[in-house]
Design a protein around this motif. Structure first.
Motif, PDB file in Angstrom:
ATOM      1  N   ASN A 166      -7.667   6.213  42.222  1.00 24.74           N
ATOM      2  CA  ASN A 166      -7.050   6.808  41.153  1.00 24.74           C
ATOM      3  C   ASN A 166      -7.560   8.283  40.959  1.00 24.74           C
ATOM      4  OD1 ASN A 166      -9.864   6.160  40.614  1.00 24.74           O
ATOM      5  ND2 ASN A 166      -9.164   5.363  38.581  1.00 24.74           N
ATOM      6  N   SER A 171      -8.305   7.198  33.093  1.00 25.69           N
ATOM      7  CA  SER A 171      -8.373   5.677  33.378  1.00 25.69           C
ATOM      8  C   SER A 171      -8.254   4.877  31.946  1.00 25.69           C
ATOM      9  CB  SER A 171      -9.624   5.380  34.001  1.00 25.69           C
ATOM     10  OG  SER A 171      -9.792   3.982  34.443  1.00 25.69           O
ATOM     11  N   PHE A 206       7.618   4.794  37.401  1.00 32.94           N
ATOM     12  CA  PHE A 206       6.734   3.690  37.955  1.00 32.94           C
ATOM     13  C   PHE A 206       7.577   3.329  39.348  1.00 32.94           C
ATOM     14  CE2 PHE A 206       5.597   3.607  33.732  1.00 32.94           C
ATOM     15  CZ  PHE A 206       4.116   3.061  33.674  1.00 32.94           C
ATOM     16  N   ALA A 259      -5.388  10.739  38.962  1.00 30.72           N
ATOM     17  CA  ALA A 259      -5.006  10.341  37.405  1.00 30.72           C
ATOM     18  C   ALA A 259      -6.002  11.161  36.590  1.00 30.72           C
ATOM     19  CB  ALA A 259      -4.995   8.899  37.059  1.00 30.72           C
ATOM     20  N   TRP A 283       2.264  11.727  41.894  1.00 35.07           N
ATOM     21  CA  TRP A 283       1.640  10.626  41.933  1.00 35.07           C
ATOM     22  C   TRP A 283       0.280  10.314  41.183  1.00 35.07           C
ATOM     23  CZ3 TRP A 283       2.642   5.518  42.287  1.00 35.07           C
ATOM     24  CH2 TRP A 283       1.731   4.544  43.060  1.00 35.07           C
ATOM     25  N   GLY A 284       0.158   9.585  40.394  1.00 37.24           N
ATOM     26  CA  GLY A 284      -0.983   9.284  39.435  1.00 37.24           C
ATOM     27  C   GLY A 284      -0.838  10.460  38.266  1.00 37.24           C
ATOM     28  N   CYS A 289      -2.271   0.413  33.092  1.00 39.07           N
ATOM     29  CA  CYS A 289      -2.828   1.489  33.141  1.00 39.07           C
ATOM     30  C   CYS A 289      -2.362   2.768  32.172  1.00 39.07           C
ATOM     31  CB  CYS A 289      -3.261   1.774  34.302  1.00 39.07           C
ATOM     32  SG  CYS A 289      -4.022   0.308  35.155  1.00 39.07           S
ATOM     33  N   HIS A 290      -1.105   2.695  32.246  1.00 34.58           N
ATOM     34  CA  HIS A 290      -0.418   4.007  32.073  1.00 34.58           C
ATOM     35  C   HIS A 290       0.923   3.938  31.033  1.00 34.58           C
ATOM     36  CE1 HIS A 290      -2.918   6.219  35.092  1.00 34.58           C
ATOM     37  NE2 HIS A 290      -2.430   5.334  35.741  1.00 34.58           N
ATOM     38  N   PHE A 312       3.597   6.457  38.478  1.00 36.05           N
ATOM     39  CA  PHE A 312       2.453   5.336  38.550  1.00 36.05           C
ATOM     40  C   PHE A 312       2.855   3.788  39.097  1.00 36.05           C
ATOM     41  CE2 PHE A 312       2.863   7.806  34.617  1.00 36.05           C
ATOM     42  CZ  PHE A 312       1.702   8.669  34.739  1.00 36.05           C
ATOM     43  N   HIS A 313       1.781   3.102  39.087  1.00 37.26           N
ATOM     44  CA  HIS A 313       2.307   1.651  39.502  1.00 37.26           C
ATOM     45  C   HIS A 313       1.937   0.450  38.579  1.00 37.26           C
ATOM     46  CE1 HIS A 313      -1.564  -0.010  40.565  1.00 37.26           C
ATOM     47  NE2 HIS A 313      -2.111   1.250  40.807  1.00 37.26           N
TER      48      HIS A 313
END
Length: 293
Positions: free
Chosen positions: A38, A44, A219, A41, A124-125, A134-135, A129-130
């Protein structure tokens, strides 16, 4: 010197495992190169007590706390090879140093394979996102796009309307049957089947028909694999999961090689900092029990 435990990978799971063992007054060697999954990002989220902190700050604080224990040794390096068996493992680093340990823990993390779409990797990040937990909240209920990669993308698209109006961009790679389309429509998801040309701006999706769609965030379901193959070369069984390849473990986090354990993203699904820490804590306790049995 033979360490009680050698932890390979000093990110969230590896440090959580090390903490349990250090508190049991065991000698622990952590070998880590400092490349966290991560790292892209800026914040967190979802980790109780540290919600919204920079990932680097979480790691810094955790390492400072570990270094207060006298039985810790930390080496900033990459592991090149692991050999041996229970009570007699040898870990070799890229610097050519050899270290002996009674047990090993693989906390090596995973690498994300991203869709090959122009502009995606750079975002990415940051804007792509995935994990919605988290986001998702930080998108402030703005428009959300889900870039299709496979079956897991459908799951993302069904989940994400909790965080904002959602468009599922199938990108020509995720065929949707009648029932799946109906499920998506019932959730209020807009379906866009036109392939993607590139990403631009913060989270703008440019389509092959010339249309541009602006989103608060995007995402996508990456496919993961262990960041290092040292566990596999030791003989640890690797399994295919819904998210990619993982090191297979039993309920105690022991791999198919006796005395070798694995934890965190490389050995469990789904993934988050909080789940990695919990998984690492359990691995550390399990390793300690194996040392006294």
């Amino acid at each position: 010197m033979t360490h009680d435990v050698i932890v390979i990978g000093g990110s969230y799971a590896g440090m959580a495992a090390a903490l349990q063992l250090l508190r049991a007054r065991r000698s622990v060697l952590v070998i880590d190169f400092g490349t966290r999954r991560n790292r892209f990002a800026s914040q967190s989220h979802g980790f109780l007590g540290m919600d919204g902190m920079a990932p680097g700050d979480i790691v810094r604080i955790a390492r400072e706390q570990l270094e207060a224990y006298k039985t810790l040794t930390w080496i900033d390096d990459t592991v090149a090879d692991v050999s041996g068996e229970t009570d007699a493992f040898t870990v070799t680093t890229c610097a050519g140093e050899c270290h002996d340990g009674r047990r090993v823990i693989f906390g090596t993390g995973v690498t994300d394979a991203l869709p090959e779409i122009e502009g995606l990797a750079e975002r990415w990040g940051k804007h792509v996102f995935h994990c919605p937990y988290c986001h998702g909240y930080e998108l402030n209920e703005g428009r959300i796009g889900v870039i299709g990669t496979g079956p897991n993308s459908v799951h993302q698209a069904l989940l994400l309307p909790e965080w904002g109006p959602t468009t599922f961009l199938t990108n020509g790679v995720v065929p949707l049957d009648h029932d799946v389309r109906a499920d998506l429509l019932r959730r209020g998801v807009t379906i866009e089947d036109t392939p993607i040309t590139r990403l631009s701006g913060d989270a703008t999706v440019e389509l092959t028909d010339g249309t541009s769609l602006d989103f608060a965030g995007l995402f996508t379901a990456s496919v993961v694999a262990p960041s290092s193959d040292v566990a596999e070369r030791l003989g640890c069984q690797i399994e295919d999961t819904m998210l990619g390849r993982m090191i297979s473990t039993d309920a105690s986090k022991e791999t198919s090689v006796p005395g070798a354990f694995a934890c965190g993203d490389t050995a469990r699904v789904p993934h988050s900092v909080a789940l990695a820490v919990g998984d690492g804590s359990w691995a550390g306790a399990s390793v300690h029990r194996s040392l006294i049995s």
